[in-house]
Scaffold this motif. Structure first.
Motif, PDB file in Angstrom:
ATOM      1  N   LEU A 285      56.374 -57.456  68.674  1.00 51.13           N
ATOM      2  CA  LEU A 285      55.710 -56.382  67.952  1.00 51.13           C
ATOM      3  C   LEU A 285      54.480 -56.978  67.265  1.00 51.13           C
ATOM      4  O   LEU A 285      54.604 -57.857  66.420  1.00 51.13           O
ATOM      5  N   VAL A 286      53.316 -56.497  67.637  1.00 51.47           N
ATOM      6  CA  VAL A 286      52.075 -57.108  67.163  1.00 51.47           C
ATOM      7  C   VAL A 286      51.416 -56.255  66.085  1.00 51.47           C
ATOM      8  O   VAL A 286      51.648 -55.053  65.979  1.00 51.47           O
ATOM      9  N   ASN A 287      50.591 -56.939  65.284  1.00 44.58           N
ATOM     10  CA  ASN A 287      49.812 -56.276  64.243  1.00 44.58           C
ATOM     11  C   ASN A 287      50.714 -55.524  63.258  1.00 44.58           C
ATOM     12  O   ASN A 287      50.530 -54.343  62.990  1.00 44.58           O
ATOM     13  N   VAL A 288      51.702 -56.249  62.741  1.00 46.59           N
ATOM     14  CA  VAL A 288      52.689 -55.653  61.840  1.00 46.59           C
ATOM     15  C   VAL A 288      52.821 -56.491  60.575  1.00 46.59           C
ATOM     16  O   VAL A 288      52.374 -57.641  60.506  1.00 46.59           O
ATOM     17  N   GLN A 289      53.466 -55.896  59.589  1.00 44.92           N
ATOM     18  CA  GLN A 289      53.782 -56.608  58.356  1.00 44.92           C
ATOM     19  C   GLN A 289      54.983 -55.943  57.704  1.00 44.92           C
ATOM     20  O   GLN A 289      55.344 -54.808  58.028  1.00 44.92           O
TER      21      GLN A 289
ATOM     22  N   LYS B 127      70.483 -64.859  56.771  1.00 44.32           N
ATOM     23  CA  LYS B 127      70.599 -63.670  55.925  1.00 44.32           C
ATOM     24  C   LYS B 127      69.968 -63.848  54.543  1.00 44.32           C
ATOM     25  O   LYS B 127      69.480 -62.876  53.943  1.00 44.32           O
ATOM     26  N   ASN B 128      69.963 -65.065  54.019  1.00 45.46           N
ATOM     27  CA  ASN B 128      69.422 -65.298  52.672  1.00 45.46           C
ATOM     28  C   ASN B 128      67.963 -65.737  52.664  1.00 45.46           C
ATOM     29  O   ASN B 128      67.380 -65.930  51.594  1.00 45.46           O
ATOM     30  N   GLU B 129      67.371 -65.915  53.841  1.00 46.72           N
ATOM     31  CA  GLU B 129      65.951 -66.259  53.894  1.00 46.72           C
ATOM     32  C   GLU B 129      65.112 -65.086  53.392  1.00 46.72           C
ATOM     33  O   GLU B 129      65.426 -63.926  53.658  1.00 46.72           O
ATOM     34  N   LEU B 130      64.045 -65.400  52.671  1.00 46.85           N
ATOM     35  CA  LEU B 130      63.181 -64.348  52.145  1.00 46.85           C
ATOM     36  C   LEU B 130      62.240 -63.840  53.231  1.00 46.85           C
ATOM     37  O   LEU B 130      61.740 -64.611  54.059  1.00 46.85           O
ATOM     38  N   LEU B 131      62.019 -62.540  53.220  1.00 46.51           N
ATOM     39  CA  LEU B 131      61.077 -61.937  54.155  1.00 46.51           C
ATOM     40  C   LEU B 131      59.670 -62.454  53.875  1.00 46.51           C
ATOM     41  O   LEU B 131      59.254 -62.537  52.710  1.00 46.51           O
ATOM     42  N   PRO B 132      58.901 -62.792  54.913  1.00 48.19           N
ATOM     43  CA  PRO B 132      57.516 -63.237  54.703  1.00 48.19           C
ATOM     44  C   PRO B 132      56.599 -62.030  54.485  1.00 48.19           C
ATOM     45  O   PRO B 132      56.198 -61.362  55.441  1.00 48.19           O
TER      46      PRO B 132
ATOM     47  N   GLY C  72      51.217 -60.112  61.089  1.00 51.96           N
ATOM     48  CA  GLY C  72      51.315 -60.917  62.300  1.00 51.96           C
ATOM     49  C   GLY C  72      52.164 -60.252  63.344  1.00 51.96           C
ATOM     50  O   GLY C  72      51.933 -59.090  63.700  1.00 51.96           O
ATOM     51  N   SER C  73      53.200 -60.972  63.807  1.00 56.94           N
ATOM     52  CA  SER C  73      54.026 -60.458  64.894  1.00 56.94           C
ATOM     53  C   SER C  73      55.497 -60.763  64.628  1.00 56.94           C
ATOM     54  O   SER C  73      55.842 -61.697  63.907  1.00 56.94           O
ATOM     55  N   ILE C  74      56.358 -59.957  65.246  1.00 61.32           N
ATOM     56  CA  ILE C  74      57.804 -60.142  65.174  1.00 61.32           C
ATOM     57  C   ILE C  74      58.333 -60.018  66.593  1.00 61.32           C
ATOM     58  O   ILE C  74      58.171 -58.982  67.237  1.00 61.32           O
ATOM     59  N   SER C  75      58.961 -61.085  67.086  1.00 59.33           N
ATOM     60  CA  SER C  75      59.548 -61.068  68.425  1.00 59.33           C
ATOM     61  C   SER C  75      61.063 -60.959  68.313  1.00 59.33           C
ATOM     62  O   SER C  75      61.678 -61.569  67.439  1.00 59.33           O
ATOM     63  N   GLY C  76      61.653 -60.195  69.199  1.00 62.28           N
ATOM     64  CA  GLY C  76      63.095 -60.012  69.179  1.00 62.28           C
ATOM     65  C   GLY C  76      63.525 -59.066  70.281  1.00 62.28           C
ATOM     66  O   GLY C  76      62.784 -58.822  71.244  1.00 62.28           O
ATOM     67  N   ILE C  77      64.711 -58.514  70.136  1.00 59.50           N
ATOM     68  CA  ILE C  77      65.321 -57.652  71.149  1.00 59.50           C
ATOM     69  C   ILE C  77      65.348 -56.213  70.645  1.00 59.50           C
ATOM     70  O   ILE C  77      65.890 -55.936  69.574  1.00 59.50           O
TER      71      ILE C  77
ATOM     72  N   VAL D 135      59.293 -64.774  63.787  1.00 61.99           N
ATOM     73  CA  VAL D 135      58.522 -63.961  62.832  1.00 61.99           C
ATOM     74  C   VAL D 135      57.336 -64.797  62.382  1.00 61.99           C
ATOM     75  O   VAL D 135      57.497 -65.800  61.688  1.00 61.99           O
ATOM     76  N   VAL D 136      56.150 -64.391  62.794  1.00 60.07           N
ATOM     77  CA  VAL D 136      54.942 -65.173  62.523  1.00 60.07           C
ATOM     78  C   VAL D 136      53.939 -64.287  61.781  1.00 60.07           C
ATOM     79  O   VAL D 136      53.334 -63.391  62.372  1.00 60.07           O
ATOM     80  N   MET D 137      53.786 -64.524  60.497  1.00 65.63           N
ATOM     81  CA  MET D 137      52.850 -63.759  59.682  1.00 65.63           C
ATOM     82  C   MET D 137      51.695 -64.679  59.280  1.00 65.63           C
ATOM     83  O   MET D 137      51.714 -65.297  58.216  1.00 65.63           O
ATOM     84  N   ASP D 138      50.693 -64.777  60.144  1.00 67.96           N
ATOM     85  CA  ASP D 138      49.613 -65.740  59.946  1.00 67.96           C
ATOM     86  C   ASP D 138      48.255 -65.081  59.711  1.00 67.96           C
ATOM     87  O   ASP D 138      47.223 -65.749  59.770  1.00 67.96           O
ATOM     88  N   GLY D 139      48.242 -63.777  59.434  1.00 69.68           N
ATOM     89  CA  GLY D 139      46.989 -63.078  59.154  1.00 69.68           C
ATOM     90  C   GLY D 139      46.990 -62.489  57.760  1.00 69.68           C
ATOM     91  O   GLY D 139      48.016 -62.509  57.053  1.00 69.68           O
ATOM     92  N   PHE D 140      45.847 -61.967  57.341  1.00 69.16           N
ATOM     93  CA  PHE D 140      45.757 -61.330  56.036  1.00 69.16           C
ATOM     94  C   PHE D 140      46.421 -59.955  56.076  1.00 69.16           C
ATOM     95  O   PHE D 140      46.346 -59.246  57.083  1.00 69.16           O
ATOM     96  N   ARG D 141      47.077 -59.574  54.989  1.00 71.25           N
ATOM     97  CA  ARG D 141      47.741 -58.281  54.914  1.00 71.25           C
ATOM     98  C   ARG D 141      46.750 -57.135  55.115  1.00 71.25           C
ATOM     99  O   ARG D 141      45.556 -57.271  54.834  1.00 71.25           O
ATOM    100  N   CYS D 142      47.269 -56.018  55.576  1.00 68.58           N
ATOM    101  CA  CYS D 142      46.430 -54.838  55.841  1.00 68.58           C
ATOM    102  C   CYS D 142      46.824 -53.687  54.929  1.00 68.58           C
ATOM    103  O   CYS D 142      46.890 -52.537  55.360  1.00 68.58           O
ATOM    104  N   ASP D 143      47.124 -54.015  53.675  1.00 66.54           N
ATOM    105  CA  ASP D 143      47.589 -52.974  52.762  1.00 66.54           C
ATOM    106  C   ASP D 143      46.578 -51.848  52.650  1.00 66.54           C
ATOM    107  O   ASP D 143      45.371 -52.077  52.474  1.00 66.54           O
TER     108      ASP D 143
END
Length: 453
Positions: free
Chosen positions: A203-207, A250-255, A260-265, A285-293
């Protein structure tokens, strides 16, 4: 069930000792080679395929046997090949995996359920797998969810497909020595559909929404599955990341500090109503761009219309907050009350500040139910709170609206609507609903967003 078959359940002490994994010690690394017995079983199947004794079918051909709400037994000598797309290494999948028909540009998938945990030890992601299908079943593990599944038994009560038993697995499920690198199918959130269930996608261009800052992947108050929202930076789209409460991450914090992008099923919720994405690992889960708020956003998750005013010109019905939406919560208007009623009702935003940007764009989503007039959408810069028919200079916009009057789930993206003429000051957004005594649609509006780009 299509094929009548008397199933005898035999419980014994030896069944409790059945081997459910190819790994019998604490070494959980992916094996580099297969054992002689496993090689022999695969070679026997491949020999039968080569001789024509067993027909190797595509996943598309195999899925032609699927009948919703039924468990159908395979009675022919057929097999299918695929590549494992999911992984239970982090505990986010359990006693199941998906296969897709190609490592790149897949078109079809199958879910496989089996009485074996830690399947990644044997059926790791990308592994080429053969399934000998005779006497197995095709159906759904949760009847009606449309997730096409291969299993070893079926539930006579509700026709759910059940796991292959540990005794069935060695005779039906085979891995080759080939492990391919899967290339994820890249999708915008608005492009995800049921045809992607079971596929490894990106999933591209997401946050993640800013409101999830310092929140973990799994809500500690949830018992089984936990859902977190994903939002699109391209349009008003949103989606759901679902994770097991047993997942190692489960206890990792959301970035939440970038996009960026999220790959999965791609998968379904347990009840089968909604599409979701499941992670194989948080490394995807790769969040390497500036937020698009956005400059303005309302998903109505606050359970109110506090960012809006309602103005009823005609009729007793008015815009209201609704707990149903995409994926939940919306602003809704329905002119039906003991029959269709004549209405004109406006939903108008509070002033939205565009003073700091040279351009701006509006997006939102709609769903329409029942016949009736379309919504009209406007913007103005000079509204002062009165009757919008006489107060304010309203400029009509041309959004894409839902046209499927027979579904509550046909959410439609409006497209990007240019508000640049209003940049430099305040803007008001208005949704105008009308109905007549002969036709009154229900309209739901959700995920309203104004962005500077």
């Amino acid at each position: 069930m299509k094929t009548n078959k008397f199933l005898t359940l035999a419980f014994s002490f030896m069944a409790l000792l059945a081997v459910t994994s190819c790994v019998e010690n604490d070494d959980y690394s992916v094996p580099e080679s297969q054992g002689n017995e496993e090689n022999a079983a695969l070679n026997k199947l491949l020999s039968k395929i080569e001789s024509g004794e067993v027909e190797l079918q595509t996943i598309t051909q195999v899925k032609s046997n699927f009948v919703q709400y039924e468990a159908t037994q395979f009675v022919s000598e057929i097999a299918v090949k695929g590549y494992v797309s999911s992984s239970d290494e982090t505990g986010n999948f359990y006693k199941e995996f998906f296969i897709q028909d190609s490592p790149t540009d897949p078109t079809q998938t199958l879910k496989v359920v089996l009485n074996q945990a830690d399947t990644y030890n044997q059926f790791n992601k990308g592994r080429e797998v053969y399934i000998y299908l005779k006497d197995l079943y095709i159906g759904e593990t949760n009847t009606g969810d449309d997730v096409v599944t291969i299993g070893g038994k079926f539930d006579t009560f509700d026709n759910d497909v059940l796991e292959m038993t540990s005794n069935q697995i060695p005779n039906h499920l085979f891995r080759s020595t080939t492990t391919e690198t899967l290339m994820p199918v890249e999708l915008e959130l608005s492009d995800v559909g049921e045809e992607h269930i079971g596929m490894f996608v990106k999933l591209v261009n997401v946050q993640f929404p800013a409101g999830l800052e310092n929140k973990p992947y799994v809500d500690p108050t949830d018992d089984f599955d936990s859902q977190r929202s994903i939002e699109s930076c391209s349009d008003a789209g949103s989606f759901t990341l679902e994770s097991s409460t047993f997942a190692a991450f489960k206890n990792e914090l959301l970035p939440t500090d970038g996009k960026g992008s999220i790959s999965g099923i791609v998968n379904k919720t347990y009840d089968g109503y909604d599409l979701i994405i499941n992670l194989n690992t948080t490394d995807d889960v790769v969040m390497d761009g500036f937020r698009c708020d956005p400059l303005f956003q309302d998903s109505f998750s606050a359970a109110n219309l506090d960012k809006w005013t309602t103005f009823s010109v005609t009729g007793a019905q008015e815009w209201y907050y609704n707990s149903f939406g995409n994926p939940s919560d919306s602003a809704t208007m329905n002119g039906f009350a003991s029959g269709a009623q004549t209405n004109e009702d406006w939903l108008i935003s509070l002033p939205i500040d565009l003073s700091s940007v040279p351009s701006a764009f509006l997006s939102f989503q709609t769903v329409k139910r029942y016949g009736g007039n379309n919504l009209e959408v406007f913007y103005a810069t000079d509204y002062t709170g009165g009757n919008p028919n006489t107060d304010g200079t309203w400029v009509a916009l041309a959004p894409t609206l839902d046209t499927n009057e027979g579904s509550w789930s046909s959410w439609t993206d409006s497209g990007s609507l240019d508000l640049s003429a209003a940049a430099g000051g305040n803007v008001f957004i208005a949704f105008k609903y009308t109905s007549t005594s002969s036709a009154a649609s229900t309209w739901e509006v959700d995920n309203v967003k104004i962005s500077a780009e």
